[in-house]
Structures are given as structure tokens and as C-alpha cells.
Scaffold this motif. Structure first.
Motif, mmCIF file in Angstrom:
data_model
loop_
_atom_site.group_PDB
_atom_site.id
_atom_site.type_symbol
_atom_site.label_atom_id
_atom_site.label_comp_id
_atom_site.label_asym_id
_atom_site.label_seq_id
_atom_site.Cartn_x
_atom_site.Cartn_y
_atom_site.Cartn_z
ATOM 1 N N HIS A 75 0.863 -1.179 0.000
ATOM 2 C CA HIS A 75 0.000 0.000 0.000
ATOM 3 C C HIS A 75 0.901 1.231 0.000
ATOM 4 C CE1 HIS A 75 -3.498 2.528 0.663
ATOM 5 N NE2 HIS A 75 -2.650 3.280 1.347
ATOM 6 N N TYR A 76 0.787 2.021 -1.051
ATOM 7 C CA TYR A 76 1.591 3.231 -1.158
ATOM 8 C C TYR A 76 0.662 4.414 -1.421
ATOM 9 C CZ TYR A 76 5.116 -0.348 -2.216
ATOM 10 O OH TYR A 76 5.913 -1.456 -2.191
ATOM 11 N N ASN A 77 0.762 5.413 -0.585
ATOM 12 C CA ASN A 77 -0.014 6.622 -0.866
ATOM 13 C C ASN A 77 0.692 7.863 -0.353
ATOM 14 O OD1 ASN A 77 -1.091 5.817 1.969
ATOM 15 N ND2 ASN A 77 -1.772 7.922 1.664
ATOM 16 N N TYR A 78 0.374 8.965 -0.978
ATOM 17 C CA TYR A 78 0.877 10.255 -0.502
ATOM 18 C C TYR A 78 -0.235 11.284 -0.687
ATOM 19 C CZ TYR A 78 1.818 11.295 -5.463
ATOM 20 O OH TYR A 78 1.701 11.500 -6.816
ATOM 21 N N VAL A 79 0.026 12.507 -0.349
ATOM 22 C CA VAL A 79 -1.024 13.532 -0.488
ATOM 23 C C VAL A 79 -0.533 14.679 -1.370
ATOM 24 C CG1 VAL A 79 -2.140 13.029 1.728
ATOM 25 C CG2 VAL A 79 -0.294 14.718 1.643
ATOM 26 N N GLN A 80 -1.469 15.358 -1.936
ATOM 27 C CA GLN A 80 -1.197 16.599 -2.667
ATOM 28 C C GLN A 80 -2.237 17.615 -2.201
ATOM 29 O OE1 GLN A 80 1.418 16.642 -5.946
ATOM 30 N NE2 GLN A 80 1.976 15.983 -3.908
ATOM 31 N N ILE A 81 -1.814 18.852 -2.120
ATOM 32 C CA ILE A 81 -2.734 19.862 -1.596
ATOM 33 C C ILE A 81 -3.189 20.810 -2.694
ATOM 34 C CG2 ILE A 81 -1.634 19.747 0.675
ATOM 35 C CD1 ILE A 81 -0.574 22.672 -0.036
ATOM 36 N N SER A 82 -4.330 21.436 -2.471
ATOM 37 C CA SER A 82 -4.773 22.528 -3.340
ATOM 38 C C SER A 82 -5.575 23.497 -2.487
ATOM 39 C CB SER A 82 -5.628 21.990 -4.490
ATOM 40 O OG SER A 82 -6.751 21.314 -3.979
ATOM 41 N N GLY A 83 -5.712 24.687 -2.995
ATOM 42 C CA GLY A 83 -6.498 25.677 -2.256
ATOM 43 C C GLY A 83 -5.682 26.855 -1.756
#
Lengths: 488, 290
Positions: A75-83
Motif C-alpha cells: 500500500h503506497y499513498n501520498y497527499v497533494q494539496i490545493s487551495g
């Protein structure tokens, strides 16, 4: 021949001198590097003590989870932001997160051994990776600060050493004003020695964990050499509860085996020294494409605590009671809390037939919630034919004054309607429509304050013959309106 | 003659270059480095040696050095899964295991260690006799005034059973005397319950604690902790090394006696006992053996 040898000797001596000087230059470079590290300049605004953080304004950014793999073994995940209004800052942050994700993937894909002591021993040619996880998620998203944690774990198997689980923690701490990552020192006001404060916390933690587990310890937090203090660059992340110090291979005094560990220093343990809000947040400047609308009260669940423990086994009744409270609780408040215990004990004896009473369990817990202290007193007791559960809550101001419900609301705010509405909804949900009258229960409501809500508790109600317990319900601060509350 | 001298000079210079300006004698690669194991407490020494002798940074060698703790290290040595181990002295169990497998162990002290007693720096008591310490921990002396201090009770802290320091305390100090029950305190156990645990040392005027010298002397935050003289001898590097300080022990290198002469493990042992090796040990925080 002789002439040739002289030349050769000259060349060799020259090589020797150059090589030795190069080594000295390298050492000089190292010294320079060390000097630079100690001359760290704090980011953002200069902030001088006292500085506190009791609550936060939620950054109105969207945090999107990017799932790269999600199988039984991986399981591999990361985050990206916006706003963010400033797209350059936003891209910079997203780029840094992705870059860190890619770097950490090297560990999950077995391209690099985790830098734990002895890890290479488990990475033989015939070693198999049969499970790997990499997850980057949000730990703190308030007051223009975004703190992310990365957890990486791998399960290895090799014929010589068998199975081995390795687990590391990484972090990224962003100032959303600039997109820059900040250091542990930036969390503290300029006029304190941040590392000294954290070192004191770690030192106390070492001792409270029955420190000096040397030679062959058994704690998760084993010392292999004297703790010399953390340095600039110490890995950390923030949560609403406090500062989390990651202890791993970067802290070689500790033997963490193959798993990093985290030591939390609550904000309440650093009174007057926290600069997060003043350094990074300005309520007159909106960094986001939408307005910030949510707030959170920071509740401390850890920190240095004391416990008092009372139990007795008289006649037919076993009493089991405890009080847990912050180490720095004033004598005055401790006396008050003990009085609550006795009051609850008296209630138990009044409510039940003392001779038929079998078991009484009483847990009293004091915790910091924003600038207030929440005291929760839970008691459960039973006899041969009845049992009862009761919860009493008390909220104290920072000056040690017991607050009533009106004290947490703005003077011009009529809070009764929303509380009545909450209570009536709870009565409905519990399907007690033929039961208690809201008016009667409202008269004796207790309350406690938590991160995003107030919890309300009624006096015990007889749900069915022989069974009494209270009705509880919660009202979110945002539903009340932050301007109508005095707790922020 | 001149030719020979030139040749000699050439060899000396070349040797100097190859060995890094005369700083190194013995050297290894990560591949040729002996298989080491050991106790937790000797990890820093083991890593420092490996870094020095391979010419790598300590961070580079760290993933290659695995100490499996004392007992497992002995088992690995006996089973020929390690060439040399850095440990505390062997237990009866470990000696019996070696004997059972027909292995003779060579146990060589490599660094000195001492068991020290500590109190608050403002406690006026400078020291205790060995016998007073035993009587305190047996519960017979209970007040600092009985040993020349203020009229306050002695809170004689102990360590958790089976911890290295508690084993040292029982073996090196109490020996045949049963220590009194240790002060306890409530701590949170699993599932949020409270259990009684051996109370951690609290540095106030009542407190008396103990540890190994290595862990106390350079510990951050220990500026308010005072080491006590024992039988009039203050524990420092010199008194520990010379054996003047009475509660002394050591950390050891242990090999199988069938380890070949000039093997990498034997060379490593020879090196740690050399002046350079002992200096490295001292620089790493240990006390030289000689």
C-alpha cells in the motif's frame, strides 16, 4: 637511476603532502558544515515569549490522497494539496511531498536498506520483500502550518535470518506562507533554547520509562550510550496534542532496533515557549482561495502525569478507583478533584444498598483542553440485581475556577435552545420518547469540553429496571458558532 | 647502500599514502570485516571500530553492525555464526552451553567499567562505604543522617528486574545479601490499566540511585547529579582504569579458542587492545582497560 629516484621521491612526497592537505581541507569543510548547522536562522516572524497554543484555525486546503498501490502486500499513498492562492507555493509543497515519497519508495522497493543498525544483514541477495507500506498523511493542518508524517514499513524474509519487520517514520513540516519546510527550533519562541526544552522532555521521558535500560534493556526506548541531546535537524512532526519527536537511527544513543519510535511533548509542557501561531499565522491575511471557517481546541492526552490509586476489598464490595492528573496540577485543584471523588463515592453508597454492592470502579481523569482543565469522573457500580453508570464532568479555568455552562458562552448568546435541541435529538435517538422529560434533565446537565465539541451528560436515567446510566450528546463548536464561544 | 635507502624511503612513503598519512595500521573492507555481535552497551564501540578500520563514516557502517544482545551473541559465537563478540562477562548458562558444544571461550577484557552510585549534587554526603551501600539496600540504614548527611530518609531506588543495571547491582554489590523491596510507582500499562513498577530515580535530596559509569558521566541533564565516592575513592576514568575504585567490572571481547592465529577476529582484538584502539574506546566514551 639515482636522479630518477630523486624525482620519484619528490613526486611521492608532493602526493603525500597534497593528500594529507586534502584530508585537512575535508576536515575543515566538515567543521564549517557543523558551524553552519548550529547557526540556524529561524523562519517567519521573530516571536518572543510568552507564546502559547491552545487552539488552531483549520487551514481550508483540500488534501487529496493519491493511492499509488493498494494490494494485499503493498500500500503506497501520498497527499497533494490545493487551495492556496499562491500557486508557486502550492506547487513547491506538492513537489517536495512527491519527492520525499519517491525517495522513501527506495526502501519499499528494496533499493536501499533502511538505515537502522544492522539492517544490511537482512538484505541478502535471496531476501524477499513480502509486504511493504508507505503512507504519507496529515498530522497537523492548522494556523498556516501543515505537518505531514510518512510511515514506511517492510516485511522481509531471508533464509538465514528468517522474518524481519522494519518500520521508519519521516516527516515534512511546511510553512504555508512560503512553502518552506521549517525546523524544530521554529516551533519555539526566539528567546528560548528550543533544543534545551526538547532535551529536557526527552531526558525526563528516559527516566520515567525507567531509563538507563543499558547493557541489555527491554524498553522500546533503549539507550546504548549516554543521551547527549538532540541537535538541529532533529526529525519531528506536530499534532494537535503536541510536538512529536521521532527517535530513530538519527539518534544513535537509542537502540530502536528496526522501528522508529515517537516521543510526544505536549504543548502544555512547554508553557510560554510555543511560537506556532504568532510565527506563521495572521488572521488578517488569508492565504487560501476560500475563507477558514473551522477551529479546533487542542487537547492534551499525554504529558507527565501522576496517578493515585485506591482499592479496597471490604466485606462483599471491591472498590477500584484511580485519579490521573498532570504532574503540575495545583494543590488546590487536586483537593477539589479528591472532593469530587468523595462526592461520587457518597452518591454510590446513597444509591445502592451498601450490603448488596459487589463492585465499584471509579476513574477520574484530568486533562488539559485548550486553556482549560477537563475533569471527568466515571463510576460504575453493581449489586446482585442492579447496575449503574454515572459520569460527572467539571471544567476549570486556568485560574482554577470551576466554570458553569454559561461561562463558556458569549454573554449575549442564548445557548439553551441549541442544548435543548441536542438533548431532544438524543432522547429520540435512544428511543426514550416515553421516558425522561428534557426540561427535567436540562436542570442537571454536566458538560466537558473537547477538541471540536462540547459533550453534555445527564444524571443517570433508569433505562429499564435495575439499569441506570446517563444520556450523553455532543454539540459541535461550529454549530454553535465560534463567535458565541469563549473557549477559543 | 644509497639505493637501498632510497628504496626504503619509497616503501615508507608509499605505505604512508596507502594507509592514509600514517593514521591507520589494520584495515578492513566491509566484506573482510569479521562477523561481530555483542551486547547493546558495546554497540557504539563496535560501530566506532568498524568505521575506523574500514575508513568509512559511522553512518555508513552502522547498517552492517548488528548486536543481538548478550545471550544471543554468545549463542552465535558458540554456533560459529559470529567470529568475535563484545559483551559483558559470560553467565553460567553461557559457559555451560559452550562446554556442551565442546567450545572453549577466550574472554578478554577490552574496556573498563564501574558501578557507580548517585545522588543530588546538593546532598552534602560525599561518599559511602561499600558496606554502607549494602546496608542501605538491605534496608538497615534508612536515613542520610546515619551516613553523615541531613536528617532525611534515604529513598534507595532500584532498577527493573532483569535489566542490565539491576543484574550488575545484584552481582557486583549485593552478592549474597537480599535487597529490600524497591520503591514502586503506578504506571500506565496496556489497555490503560495501572500497574506497580519499580520507581524511576528521582534526583532530590532523598534519592540514591545507581548505574554504570559509562551511562552517567556524559548524560545530558545530569548536571544536578553527583557521583558518590565508594570507600573514599571517587569514580573517574583514572580510578576505574587503575582499579582503585572498588566496584569495577569490564566489557569483554570473546572469541572461540579455535579462532586461527592472525585471523581477522584476532587482529581486531589485538587492535582494540593497542594504544590506538584504546584511545578510540576512550573517545567513544568508555574507560580504557590499561
Amino acid at each position: 637511476m639515482l636522479r630518477l629516484s630523486r624525482r620519484l621521491i619528490f613526486i611521492l612526497v608532493l602526493v603525500l603532502l597534497i593528500s594529507c592537505n586534502a584530508e585537512l581541507d575535508k576536515r575543515a569543510d566538515n567543521i564549517e558544515q557543523i558551524k553552519d548547522e548550529t547557526d540556524y536562522s529561524l523562519k517567519g516572524r521573530a516571536v518572543y515569549g510568552p507564546g502559547e497554543i491552545y487552539s488552531g484555525v483549520l487551514n481550508p486546503i483540500e488534501i487529496k490522497e493519491i493511492i499509488v498501490a493498494n494490494t494485499e502486500d503493498q500500500h503506497y499513498n501520498y497527499v497533494q494539496i490545493s487551495g492556496l492562492k499562491d500557486k508557486v507555493v502550492e506547487e513547491r509543497i506538492n513537489r517536495d511531498i512527491k519527492k520525499r515519497f519517491d525517495e522513501l519508495m527506495n526502501y519499499t522497493e528494496f533499493k536501499k536498506p533502511m538505515p537502522f543498525r544492522g539492517a544490511q544483514i537482512f538484505m541478502q541477495e535471496d531476501t524477499k520483500v513480502y509486504g511493504a507500506n508507505l503512507s504519507i498523511y496529515t498530522a497537523f493542518n492548522y494556523n498556516n502550518v501543515l505537518s505531514l508524517v510518512a510511515y514506511v514499513s517492510i516485511n522481509l524474509e531471508n533464509p538465514l535470518n528468517g522474518y524481519k519487520y522494519m518500520y521508519m517514520t519521516d516527516s515534512l513540516n511546511f510553512d504555508l506562507n512560503t512553502g518552506e519546510q521549517f525546523s524544530l527550533e521554529d516551533v519555539f519562541v526566539n528567546d528560548v533554547d528550543a533544543l534545551e526544552i526538547v532535551n529536557r522532555g526527552i531526558y525526563e521521558d528516559i527516566n520515567s520509562l525507567k531509563g538507563f535500560h543499558h547493557v541489555d534493556g527491554f524498553s522500546y526506548y533503549d539507550l546504548v550510550s549516554p543521551f547527549k541531546g538532540i541537535k538541529h535537524g532533529q526529525r519531528f512532526f506536530l499534532t494537535p496534542n503536541g510536538i512529536n519527536i521521532v527517535i530513530d537511527y538519527n539518534n544513535p544513543e537509542f537502540n530502536v532496533d528496526f522501528a522508529s519510535t515517537v516521543m510526544e511533548i505536549p504543548y502544555s509542557s512547554c508553557r510560554g515557549s510555543i511560537a506556532i501561531t504568532e510565527r506563521f499565522y495572521n488572521e488578517d491575511v488569508n492565504l487560501y482561495t476560500v475563507e477558514a471557517t473551522e477551529k479546533c481546541l487542542f487537547v492534551s492526552y499525554s504529558g507527565k502525569r501522576k496517578y493515585e490509586y485506591y482499592n479496597s476489598d471490604n466485606a462483599n464490595t471491591f472498590w477500584d478507583a484511580s485519579i490521573g492528573y498532570p504532574e503540575d496540577l495545583s494543590e488546590h485543584l487536586l483537593e477539589e478533584i479528591k472532593a469530587h471523588r468523595f462526592k461520587q463515592e457518597a452518591y454510590v453508597l446513597d444509591s445502592a444498598n451498601a450490603e448488596a454492592l459487589n463492585y465499584v470502579e471509579q476513574r477520574i481523569n484530568v486533562q488539559q483542553a485548550g486553556r482549560y482543565l477537563n475533569v471527568s469522573c466515571h463510576v460504575y457500580f453493581n449489586s446482585s440485581n442492579e447496575y449503574q453508570w454515572q459520569e460527572d464532568y467539571y471544567v476549570y479555568s486556568e485560574n482554577g475556577e470551576l466554570l458553569s455552562i454559561k461561562d463558556i458562552f458569549a454573554a449575549d448568546y442564548d445557548y439553551l435552545p441549541i442544548i435543548r435541541e441536542g438533548l431532544e435529538k438524543a432522547i429520540k435517538e435512544y428511543r426514550l420518547t416515553d421516558g425522561p422529560e428534557a426540561d427535567a434533565l436540562l436542570q442537571e446537565l454536566n458538560f466537558g469540553i473537547y477538541d471540536t465539541y462540547i459533550t453534555f451528560i445527564t444524571k443517570p436515567y433508569e433505562w429499564r429496571t435495575g439499569s441506570k446510566h446517563p444520556i450523553s450528546f455532543q454539540i459541535q463548536y461550529k454549530d454553535i458558532g465560534y463567535d458565541n464561544l469563549l473557549v477559543f | 647502500m644509497r639505493k637501498t635507502a632510497i628504496l626504503l624511503l619509497f616503501v615508507m612513503i608509499l605505505t604512508s599514502i596507502l594507509t592514509g598519512c600514517g593514521e591507520k595500521g589494520l584495515s578492513f573492507t566491509l566484506e573482510s570485516y569479521p562477523r561481530v555481535d555483542g551486547s547493546t552497551v558495546t554497540i557504539p564501540l563496535s560501530e566506532a571500530m568498524a568505521a575506523r578500520l574500514t575508513g568509512l563514516d559511522i553512518e555508513e557502517v552502522r547498517p552492517y553492525i548488528l548486536h543481538n544482545k548478550t545471550h544471543e551473541a554468545y549463542v552465535n559465537l558458540i554456533d560459529n555464526n559470529a567470529d568475535i563478540i563484545f559483551v559483558t562477562s559470560p553467565s553460567e548458562e553461557e559457559l555451560a552451553l559452550a562446554e556442551e558444544k565442546g567450545i572453549t571461550l577466550e574472554v578478554v577484557p577490552i574496556v573498563s567499567e564501574a558501578f557507580v552510585f548517585l545522588t543530588h549534587s546538593e546532598n552534602p554526603v560525599k561518599g559511602l562505604s561499600y558496606d554502607e551501600i549494602r546496608q542501605i539496600y538491605a534496608g538497615k540504614i534508612t536515613n542520610w543522617s546515619e551516613v553523615g548527611g541531613p536528617d532525611v530518609p534515604i529513598i534507595a531506588y532500584q532498577r527493573p528486574i532483569n535489566s542490565g543495571s539491576q543484574t550488575g547491582f545484584l552481582d557486583l554489590v549485593m552478592k549474597d545479601i537480599e535487597p529490600m523491596a524497591a520503591p514502586t510507582e503506578k504506571v500506565i500499562a496496556g489497555m490503560g490499566g495501572l500497574i506497580d513498577a519499580i520507581a524511576a530515580y528521582k534526583n532530590d535530596e532523598s534519592g540514591l540511585g545507581y548505574s554504570y559509569y559509562y551511562f552517567v558521566v556524559d548524560m545530558w541533564g545530569n548536571e544536578a547529579v553527583k557521583l558518590l565516592e565508594v570507600d573514599g575513592i571517587y569514580p573517574d576514568k583514572k580510578t576505574i582504569r587503575t582499579g582503585q575504585y572498588p566496584i569495577k567490572t569490564a566489557y569483554y571481547a570473546v572469541l572461540r579458542s579455535d579462532e586461527p592465529k592472525n585471523s581477522p577476529a584476532r587482529k581486531l582484538l589485538e587492535w582494540i587492545l593497542s594504544e590506538e584502539g584504546q584511545q578510540l574506546a576512550e573517545d567513544t566514551g568508555y574507560v580504557k582497560i590499561k
